[in-house]
Design a protein around this motif. Structure first.
Motif, PDB file in Angstrom:
ATOM      1  N   ARG A 197       0.836  -1.205   0.000  1.00  8.87           N
ATOM      2  CA  ARG A 197       0.000   0.000   0.000  1.00  8.87           C
ATOM      3  C   ARG A 197       0.868   1.252   0.000  1.00  8.87           C
ATOM      4  O   ARG A 197       0.561   2.245  -0.648  1.00  8.87           O
ATOM      5  N   ALA A 223      -4.752   5.236  -5.684  1.00  3.60           N
ATOM      6  CA  ALA A 223      -4.830   4.712  -4.322  1.00  3.60           C
ATOM      7  C   ALA A 223      -6.122   5.164  -3.658  1.00  3.60           C
ATOM      8  O   ALA A 223      -6.806   4.376  -3.003  1.00  3.60           O
ATOM      9  N   ILE A 224      -6.471   6.424  -3.859  1.00  5.73           N
ATOM     10  CA  ILE A 224      -7.693   6.930  -3.240  1.00  5.73           C
ATOM     11  C   ILE A 224      -8.906   6.248  -3.848  1.00  5.73           C
ATOM     12  O   ILE A 224      -9.824   5.837  -3.141  1.00  5.73           O
ATOM     13  N   SER A 225      -8.906   6.086  -5.171  1.00  3.46           N
ATOM     14  CA  SER A 225     -10.090   5.494  -5.788  1.00  3.46           C
ATOM     15  C   SER A 225     -10.190   3.999  -5.507  1.00  3.46           C
ATOM     16  O   SER A 225     -11.241   3.411  -5.694  1.00  3.46           O
ATOM     17  N   ARG A 226      -9.103   3.388  -5.055  1.00  2.00           N
ATOM     18  CA  ARG A 226      -9.205   1.999  -4.630  1.00  2.00           C
ATOM     19  C   ARG A 226      -9.512   1.904  -3.135  1.00  2.00           C
ATOM     20  O   ARG A 226      -9.453   0.832  -2.545  1.00  2.00           O
ATOM     21  N   GLY A 227      -9.775   3.040  -2.507  1.00  2.00           N
ATOM     22  CA  GLY A 227     -10.204   3.031  -1.112  1.00  2.00           C
ATOM     23  C   GLY A 227      -9.070   2.881  -0.106  1.00  2.00           C
ATOM     24  O   GLY A 227      -9.310   2.568   1.045  1.00  2.00           O
ATOM     25  N   LEU A 228      -7.827   3.075  -0.542  1.00  2.00           N
ATOM     26  CA  LEU A 228      -6.726   3.044   0.431  1.00  2.00           C
ATOM     27  C   LEU A 228      -6.739   4.344   1.222  1.00  2.00           C
ATOM     28  O   LEU A 228      -6.986   5.410   0.661  1.00  2.00           O
ATOM     29  N   SER A 229      -6.435   4.250   2.530  1.00  2.97           N
ATOM     30  CA  SER A 229      -6.483   5.494   3.298  1.00  2.97           C
ATOM     31  C   SER A 229      -5.152   6.222   3.175  1.00  2.97           C
ATOM     32  O   SER A 229      -4.177   5.945   3.859  1.00  2.97           O
TER      33      SER A 229
END
Lengths: 505, 338
Positions: free
Chosen positions: B196, B207-213
């Motif tokens: 990540r 990363a944001i659109s895959r829901g990673l914080s």
């Protein structure tokens, strides 16, 4: 398909504003579980905004969204994804430095029984299985940046499939795919649908939409103008609904050129991309360049324009002599409208007007000082000429739809004498209306004596507009077609290496 | 075909680290020939001590740079941690050594947390945020210490021993360095969290659109480098036995970032390895010591290090470009075969 019984998704009077502009106006949309539901509409009609709201990337302003029968209260992307909704964009959202396996697993939740450690072995097995189901042959350990766009899209798809998927949204996936890749993608979508995943499909190519979907919702200016069963509609009707006016699907004007050579390319070579390419283009001619993605077509245009280093060969303009550098190309009346307009063709964070005058600074400045009055004047002229839809000329280009961005990207060149226009995928990600306007423009410009070299993956566009077509394969010219030789089949045969016929080379 | 492609890539990556290794051997040969004293055991252990401190901080900095950020404040953070720890030790001579180490790491972690919050929630670019904290934390070192240095006789023997003694014949200082590198290697290549971290640096929007914080990961890497800089403060104290508010950790960011970049971590995020960083630290340590030992003036020394960084980045760029071209060719061949 029979009766659509359960609705997975129900959107009721969904509205969304960006600033003062309403992008969606009270849209109703529903989706049955066993359905492939297509959304069509011109660019700027609100399709992408609607699916972004459904997938949680953008919050809704007004309206309710019911998912699996209950109101959706959360707005967090991760929660929405965990509830089984996935969105695949037209450009895959991947991590180029990571491997296929790592890309697929990166957002996976560790809930693997008692063990808190992530089980790579198991994940690898599952990923391999999914890739095999989709008919992919690349290794799970290849870095994603080494894959073709089509393969990257498959990785994106597998990433979505790893979770318990209930709703898959595919936003214009076929723009950069070859026909066989599209076929593979559609097969995958159908298979998923048959296994109980509801599908929302956004597409610009209506033939594909008609081929794939069960129902079609037509959006225009943020409103639903029609919801049709696919079996009860036609391409013509859809176009009429989307555009609100009749546009001629084909503009077959008499294809003539003057026979005067305007640009001569000989033995051009750019290591790894373009090998031994020679051709001539005449005044008033549209020369189409066909071939598969990765055949070196875009790279050829870039090499001609001087953007890409060449290791051998010459580009000679009849009027201006040999051309090596970009600056020289521009001053010799050559313009390039690139495929990736967001990165190479436009300054997204600057206004429409600034984008339009950037290539015309000689006209709008004196002694290094900008003349804003003149800039506005020229901007206005180009905006009107191309019917760019905007709220004001100071609006940022970022906020425009794909079709309007393409118009700006093209229009910026037209204040000067352009003799040779290099245009790469003129209608990629562009709506039907803008597409027809761009085609008209290309035809008219050719009639007025401009030479146009056009790369296109849209077979219909390539065949209808081009006077002559060069087909590239692996960086080389595989063959040339003109007049009655031009057909979709002939282009495909040359592109895929099934035939080496055609004139010369 | 795809497997072949993959092994080719691994080969190239290995080659890069191999290149640094060769360069280290060359440096050793040159310095050893010019000045035999270079290989004396006291000089070698001096090199190892400074390399060890660099590695501890560099291990953390690697992950920060992988996320497309940078921490310029590591030197000040190290100084702050060392100073607070030194003052606690001075007031409480019987304070357990382990407790002192934990205090230093907590102080470092807090400095890292500040950076992380500024960059994530504050949305300030890391280069600016940490430039600010570089000055702020340095100022704070003067303030808390009242500009009084910690003298050698106020530093507990247990701390000083970390640089020289150990249960297994290798000084604690080097064990800590080794563990830091191993930790980063493990996290980055074996864990989901590591992937990540690389994902965020490779494509932040993705990363944001895959829901990673995104924010969580940013804060995490800054706290991590802070904690390691805190540990670095302990090791600095062990090595020099004096904590001067003006000197402690000053300019460390330069050596650390140089080492990480020379080690092959991409300053634009997304790639970099712990092994590369370890080699980069060794290279910087040898270079800086060797140039002094053979009698090069400090001014030329600074220039030499600077040139080396530029050369490393230039080589890196050309290697990357060639790799990309190789990829494309390989793909093309793959298509032809199909």
């Amino acid at each position: 398909m029979g009766g659509f019984t359960i609705n997975v998704l129900e959107c009721k009077s969904v509205s969304k504003w960006y600033g003062d502009a309403a992008v969606l106006k009270s849209v109703d949309f529903d989706l049955a579980q066993n359905e492939i539901h297509a959304i069509v509409g011109e660019n700027g009609a609100g399709k992408s905004t609607l699916v972004k709201i459904i997938s949680g990337l953008v919050p809704v302003d007004v309206g309710t969204i019911k998912f699996e029968g209950s109101d959706r209260t959360f707005s967090n992307i991760r929660e929405i994804q965990n509830s089984g909704v996935a969105l695949i964009h037209q450009e895959p959202r991947l991590f180029p430095d990571l491997s296929v396996l790592e890309n697929v697993c990166v957002d996976y939740q560790v809930r693997d029984g008692k063990s808190k450690r992530f089980n790579w072995k198991k994940a690898e097995g599952e990923t391999k299985e999914l890739l095999a189901q989709l008919g992919c042959s690349f290794s799970v350990h290849s870095p994603v940046k080494a894959l073709s766009v089509a393969d990257q899209q498959m990785v994106d798809m597998v990433s979505a499939l790893r979770k318990k998927l209930k709703l898959l949204i595919v936003d214009e996936p076929t723009a950069s795919l070859t026909p066989s890749e599209v076929a593979r993608l559609f097969e995958t979508i159908r298979k998923l649908n048959a296994s109980g995943v509801a599908i929302i499909f956004i597409g610009h190519r209506l033939e594909e939409v008609l081929q794939l979907s069960d129902r079609i919702t037509v959006l225009k200016d943020g409103e639903v103008v029609a919801v049709k069963k696919t079996s009860e509609t036609t391409e013509d009707e859809l176009i009429r609904l989307m555009v609100g006016r009749n546009i001629s699907a084909s503009s077959t004007d008499s294809k003539t050129s003057s026979g005067q050579t305007s640009l001569k390319v000989s033995n051009l070579e750019s290591p790894g991309y373009v090998a031994d390419v020679s051709f001539e283009v005449n005044r008033g001619e549209i020369l189409g360049i066909g071939g598969l993605v990765g055949a070196g077509r875009s790279e050829l245009l870039e090499t001609i324009f001087g953007l890409r280093k060449r290791s051998a060969g010459e580009v000679i303009s009849t009027k201006h002599g040999s051309i090596k550098k970009v600056k020289r190309a521009i001053s010799s009346g050559i313009a390039l409208v690139p495929e990736d307009r967001a990165h190479n063709g436009l300054f997204l964070n600057r206004s429409i007007n600034e984008n339009l005058v950037i290539t015309n600074l000689k006209l709008t400045s004196r002694g290094g000082k900008r003349n804003f009055g003149k800039e506005r004047e020229i901007g206005q002229e180009l905006i009107e000429k191309f019917r760019v839809k905007l709220s004001s000329a100071t609006q940022l280009v970022r906020e425009l739809s794909g079709g309007n961005q393409q118009k700006v990207s093209l229009a910026k060149w037209l204040k000067q004498e352009i003799e040779i226009l290099l245009i790469d995928e003129p209608s990629r990600g562009v709506d039907v209306g803008s597409k027809s306007e761009i085609h008209q423009f290309l035809n008219n410009s050719a009639k007025d004596g401009m030479s146009i070299i056009m790369v296109s993956s849209d077979m219909r566009e390539l065949i209808e507009l081009s006077h002559r077509i060069i087909v590239m394969r692996n960086g080389r010219i595989a063959g040339e077609l003109s007049g009655s030789e031009i057909s979709e089949e002939a282009v495909l045969r040359l592109a895929s290496g099934l035939a080496t016929a055609g004139k010369g080379h | 075909m795809a497997i072949k492609l993959n092994s080719k890539v691994t080969y190239l990556f290995k080659k890069r680290e191999f290149g640094i290794f060769l360069f280290i051997l060359v440096l050793l040969a040159v310095f050893g020939t010019l000045e035999p004293r270079f290989f004396r055991s006291d000089n070698l252990s001096a090199i190892l001590s400074s390399v060890g401190i660099l590695m501890v901080v560099g291990a953390g900095q690697t992950l920060v740079i992988v996320t497309r950020n940078i921490d310029l404040s590591v030197g000040s953070t190290l100084g702050m941690a060392a100073m607070v720890m030194g003052m606690v030790a001075r007031e409480n001579p019987d304070f357990p050594i382990f407790g002192l180490i934990v205090i230093a790491m907590i102080v470092g972690g807090l400095c890292g947390l500040l950076n992380g919050l500024l960059v994530s929630y504050g949305k300030i670019p890391a280069i600016i945020a940490t430039l600010g904290t570089l000055a702020i934390i340095r100022g704070a070192v003067f303030l808390v210490s009242d500009n009084v240095q910690i003298d050698p006789n106020d530093v507990p023997q247990g701390i000083i021993n970390l640089a020289t003694t150990s249960p297994i014949g290798i000084p604690w200082l080097l064990i800590f360095a080794f563990l830091s590198i191993i930790l980063v290697w493990y996290v980055s290549s074996k864990t989901l969290l590591g992937k990540r971290i690389y994902a965020v640096g490779s494509n932040p929007e993705g990363a944001i659109s895959r829901g990673l914080s995104f924010n969580k990961i940013t804060i995490m890497v800054f706290v991590f480098v802070g904690v390691l800089a805190g540990l670095g403060g302990v090791l600095y104290t062990a090595r020099y036995a004096t904590i001067n508010p003006a000197d402690v950790g000053r300019g460390l960011e330069f050596d650390v970032i140089s080492a990480v970049v020379i080690g092959g971590t991409n300053i634009f995020g997304g790639s970099g390895t712990a092994l590369g960083t370890a080699l980069g630290c060794i290279l910087i340590g040898i270079l800086s010591n060797g140039l002094t030992v053979v009698g090069v003036s400090p001014f030329w020394k600074a220039c030499a290090t600077g040139f080396l960084i530029l050369a490393a980045v230039a080589i890196d760029n050309s290697v990357r470009k060639r790799q990309e071209q190789n990829f494309l060719l390989a793909i093309r061949n793959q298509r032809t075969v199909n």
